[in-house]
Scaffold this motif. Sequence first.
Motif, short mmCIF file in Angstrom:
data_model
loop_
_atom_site.label_atom_id
_atom_site.label_comp_id
_atom_site.label_asym_id
_atom_site.label_seq_id
_atom_site.Cartn_x
_atom_site.Cartn_y
_atom_site.Cartn_z
N GLU A 27 -53.91 -32.27 -71.21
CA GLU A 27 -54.61 -33.50 -70.84
C GLU A 27 -53.75 -34.25 -69.85
O GLU A 27 -52.59 -34.53 -70.11
CB GLU A 27 -54.89 -34.35 -72.08
N ARG A 28 -54.35 -34.58 -68.70
CA ARG A 28 -53.64 -35.33 -67.67
C ARG A 28 -53.40 -36.76 -68.17
O ARG A 28 -54.25 -37.36 -68.77
CB ARG A 28 -54.49 -35.37 -66.39
N GLU A 29 -52.22 -37.25 -67.89
CA GLU A 29 -51.85 -38.62 -68.29
C GLU A 29 -52.67 -39.63 -67.54
O GLU A 29 -53.02 -39.49 -66.42
CB GLU A 29 -50.36 -38.87 -68.02
N SER A 40 -53.81 -26.86 -75.49
CA SER A 40 -54.61 -27.76 -74.67
C SER A 40 -53.74 -28.47 -73.65
O SER A 40 -52.51 -28.42 -73.71
CB SER A 40 -55.35 -28.77 -75.56
N LYS A 89 -64.70 -36.15 -74.62
CA LYS A 89 -63.45 -35.85 -75.33
C LYS A 89 -63.54 -34.43 -75.87
O LYS A 89 -64.53 -34.06 -76.49
CB LYS A 89 -63.26 -36.86 -76.48
#
Length: 111
Positions: free
Chosen positions: A109-111, A107, A4
């Motif tokens: 973040e891919r789903e 940032s 993370k």
Amino acid sequence: MTPKLVADLEPPYYTAVFTSIRPEALEGYAETAVRMREIVGELPGFLGYETARTPGGIGISIAYFRDLEALDAWRLQTEHQAAKAYGREHWYDSYSVHIGKVERSYSFERE
């Protein structure tokens, strides 16, 4: 455990980038690293950290702090100072520390 990243921090904030070269699997290193994460996590103004190590022994750890006072509290923390001194003597071949002020951050973040 899925890695993370630290994301969605509102600038400005500060980073301490610790880059090191050390051998793998050193006696007492893992336990000390866990203890340092516990201590820094309790400091007011600490925002999070990220760390990575290459198979060749290069490590990069980035700690995020709300302000310079929080970063200085970490730098001056007694157990942290002792761990740094021990690390210079026993663990690290070399290291560098870079302190920076973050003025913009984003940032993805891919789903």
